[in-house]
Design a protein around this motif. Structure first.
Motif, PDB file in Angstrom:
ATOM      1  N   ALA A  87      26.654  14.802  25.572  1.00 16.24           N
ATOM      2  CA  ALA A  87      25.940  15.795  25.025  1.00 16.24           C
ATOM      3  C   ALA A  87      26.622  17.072  24.846  1.00 16.24           C
ATOM      4  CB  ALA A  87      24.385  16.148  25.563  1.00 16.24           C
ATOM      5  N   LEU A  88      27.352  17.605  25.845  1.00 13.32           N
ATOM      6  CA  LEU A  88      27.884  18.930  25.773  1.00 13.32           C
ATOM      7  C   LEU A  88      29.069  19.168  24.795  1.00 13.32           C
ATOM      8  CD1 LEU A  88      28.371  21.893  27.000  1.00 13.32           C
ATOM      9  CD2 LEU A  88      29.879  20.682  28.748  1.00 13.32           C
ATOM     10  N   ILE A  89      29.750  18.012  24.859  1.00 19.33           N
ATOM     11  CA  ILE A  89      31.154  18.120  23.822  1.00 19.33           C
ATOM     12  C   ILE A  89      30.759  17.999  22.576  1.00 19.33           C
ATOM     13  CG2 ILE A  89      32.707  17.105  25.567  1.00 19.33           C
ATOM     14  CD1 ILE A  89      32.759  14.396  24.253  1.00 19.33           C
ATOM     15  N   ALA A  90      29.481  17.425  21.853  1.00 19.26           N
ATOM     16  CA  ALA A  90      29.015  17.557  20.568  1.00 19.26           C
ATOM     17  C   ALA A  90      27.956  18.549  20.359  1.00 19.26           C
ATOM     18  CB  ALA A  90      28.511  16.084  20.408  1.00 19.26           C
ATOM     19  N   SER A  91      27.762  19.367  21.469  1.00 18.36           N
ATOM     20  CA  SER A  91      26.605  20.289  21.029  1.00 18.36           C
ATOM     21  C   SER A  91      27.135  21.576  20.314  1.00 18.36           C
ATOM     22  CB  SER A  91      26.221  21.138  22.343  1.00 18.36           C
ATOM     23  OG  SER A  91      27.120  21.661  23.100  1.00 18.36           O
ATOM     24  N   GLY A  92      28.330  21.660  20.186  1.00 20.60           N
ATOM     25  CA  GLY A  92      28.609  23.131  19.689  1.00 20.60           C
ATOM     26  C   GLY A  92      28.572  24.464  20.314  1.00 20.60           C
ATOM     27  N   LEU A  93      27.904  24.243  21.499  1.00 25.53           N
ATOM     28  CA  LEU A  93      27.819  25.528  22.282  1.00 25.53           C
ATOM     29  C   LEU A  93      29.157  25.548  23.262  1.00 25.53           C
ATOM     30  CD1 LEU A  93      24.169  24.990  23.680  1.00 25.53           C
ATOM     31  CD2 LEU A  93      25.023  26.435  21.775  1.00 25.53           C
ATOM     32  N   ALA A  94      29.328  26.671  23.885  1.00 28.68           N
ATOM     33  CA  ALA A  94      30.700  26.821  24.791  1.00 28.68           C
ATOM     34  C   ALA A  94      30.762  25.741  25.833  1.00 28.68           C
ATOM     35  CB  ALA A  94      30.693  28.237  25.063  1.00 28.68           C
ATOM     36  N   PRO A  95      31.680  24.926  25.737  1.00 27.71           N
ATOM     37  CA  PRO A  95      31.694  23.775  26.620  1.00 27.71           C
ATOM     38  C   PRO A  95      32.300  24.280  28.137  1.00 27.71           C
ATOM     39  CG  PRO A  95      33.633  23.593  25.387  1.00 27.71           C
ATOM     40  CD  PRO A  95      32.810  24.863  24.681  1.00 27.71           C
ATOM     41  N   GLN A  96      32.784  25.534  28.305  1.00 28.99           N
ATOM     42  CA  GLN A  96      33.167  25.795  29.631  1.00 28.99           C
ATOM     43  C   GLN A  96      33.299  27.237  29.470  1.00 28.99           C
ATOM     44  OE1 GLN A  96      36.891  23.549  29.523  1.00 28.99           O
ATOM     45  NE2 GLN A  96      38.247  25.360  28.840  1.00 28.99           N
ATOM     46  N   PRO A  97      33.197  27.967  30.843  1.00 23.95           N
ATOM     47  CA  PRO A  97      32.207  27.111  32.018  1.00 23.95           C
ATOM     48  C   PRO A  97      31.125  26.629  31.528  1.00 23.95           C
ATOM     49  CG  PRO A  97      32.526  29.407  32.288  1.00 23.95           C
ATOM     50  CD  PRO A  97      33.038  29.267  31.301  1.00 23.95           C
ATOM     51  N   PHE A  98      30.447  25.744  32.305  1.00 25.93           N
ATOM     52  CA  PHE A  98      28.869  25.575  32.185  1.00 25.93           C
ATOM     53  C   PHE A  98      28.306  25.117  33.430  1.00 25.93           C
ATOM     54  CE2 PHE A  98      31.078  21.159  32.340  1.00 25.93           C
ATOM     55  CZ  PHE A  98      30.163  20.490  33.085  1.00 25.93           C
ATOM     56  N   TYR A  99      27.004  25.155  33.334  1.00 25.08           N
ATOM     57  CA  TYR A  99      26.168  24.812  34.661  1.00 25.08           C
ATOM     58  C   TYR A  99      25.228  23.639  34.257  1.00 25.08           C
ATOM     59  CZ  TYR A  99      23.175  25.949  38.671  1.00 25.08           C
ATOM     60  OH  TYR A  99      22.720  25.835  39.889  1.00 25.08           O
TER      61      TYR A  99
END
Length: 290
Positions: free
Chosen positions: A129-141
């Protein structure tokens, strides 16, 4: 301290951690299929669910149940089998073992007993989900499922609300609306959010917008499928110019709890909140400033 090599001959069996598809069966890697065929035993979260996967790939390896309700009973039994030279593959119903699923207790027991643990890469709902979200992918929690009790849930969300990085939750269709409302209370209705559901399946879908927009959407559409909720981090412009010592210390601690080293967390907080780095260091470590 001693480094352990994954692929040297072992006196005992090996525990393999095998990720399974989160929807599309074709996401099971060739290596995972071969591992499941080669091991002596498969420890499965739900043997009935795993059997469907094994049938699809014509895997006949014996299975044994290993889930959150029989962990303490099963671990000694599995350790004994491993110590006698049997190799075991541990799988959850979907995705990676130990990530919001059983696994970590068995892994720790094997490490303590000197039994080799070999992880296989594979499907994971949060990263997909993260890589397709459009939100900052790193860093993440990554957080996973929130506590069911309201008080504990609100306490956790209060901590998550202070993160300046994307954070990731899991939620069922039966609770997702309640969780969206709780997120609005914690971070405000204008925070950007992405909801991903039914990942890798035919009904895979992404809902992107503010929390207020998502709440409105659910007033007209019934939630369906398992959800990954990705929430944008808090931006510096959204914070007050001055924070007291307790707030600064908590901000650093939140970063440390997220896996960031203390000095890096201190530097990050000082930069984002325009505070003196040495002052933040002293506050976090309980030292008096000069």
């Amino acid at each position: 301290m001693q480094e352990t090599a994954s692929f040297q001959p072992q006196a005992t069996g090996v525990l393999y951690l095998v990720p399974t598809p989160i929807g599309n069966l074709q996401d099971l890697s060739a290596r995972a299929v071969q591992t499941l065929k080669d091991v002596d035993l498969i420890a499965a979260e739900d043997t009935r669910n795993t059997q469907k996967l094994l049938n699809h790939f014509e895997i006949t390896t014996p299975k044994i149940s290993f889930h959150e309700h029989n962990t303490q009973q099963r671990i000694p039994e599995l350790l004994q089998k491993l110590q006698h030279g049997l190799s075991i593959a541990q799988v959850s119903d979907a995705g990676m073992p130990s990530i919001s699923d059983p696994g970590k207790e068995l892994v720790n027991a094997c490490i303590t007993a000197g039994i080799q643990v070999v992880p296989l890469p594979g499907p994971n709902a949060a990263l997909t989900a993260l890589i397709a979200s459009g939100l900052a992918p790193q860093p993440f929690y990554f957080y996973g499922f929130l506590p069911r009790k309201a008080t504990q849930m609100h306490q956790e969300l209060a901590q998550l609300a202070q993160l300046s990085v994307t954070f990731i939750l899991y939620e069922s269709p039966y609770r997702v609306q309640k969780t969206i409302q709780s997120l609005i209370q914690a971070v405000g209705e204008e925070r950007q959010v992405v909801l991903a559901r039914e990942l890798t399946k035919v009904h895979e879908a992404f809902l992107r917008g503010t929390l207020a927009q998502v709440q409105t959407y659910f007033q007209e559409h019934e939630p369906r499928g398992e959800y990954v909720i990705l929430v944008a981090g808090k931006t510096p412009t959204a914070v007050a110019k001055h924070l007291d010592d307790a707030q600064l210390k908590q901000l650093v601690q939140t970063q440390v709890d997220a896996g960031i080293k203390p000095n890096a967390a201190i530097k990050k907080v000082a930069h984002e909140y325009q505070e003196n780095r040495q002052d933040v260091y002293n506050i976090y470590h309980g030292l008096e400033s000069d």
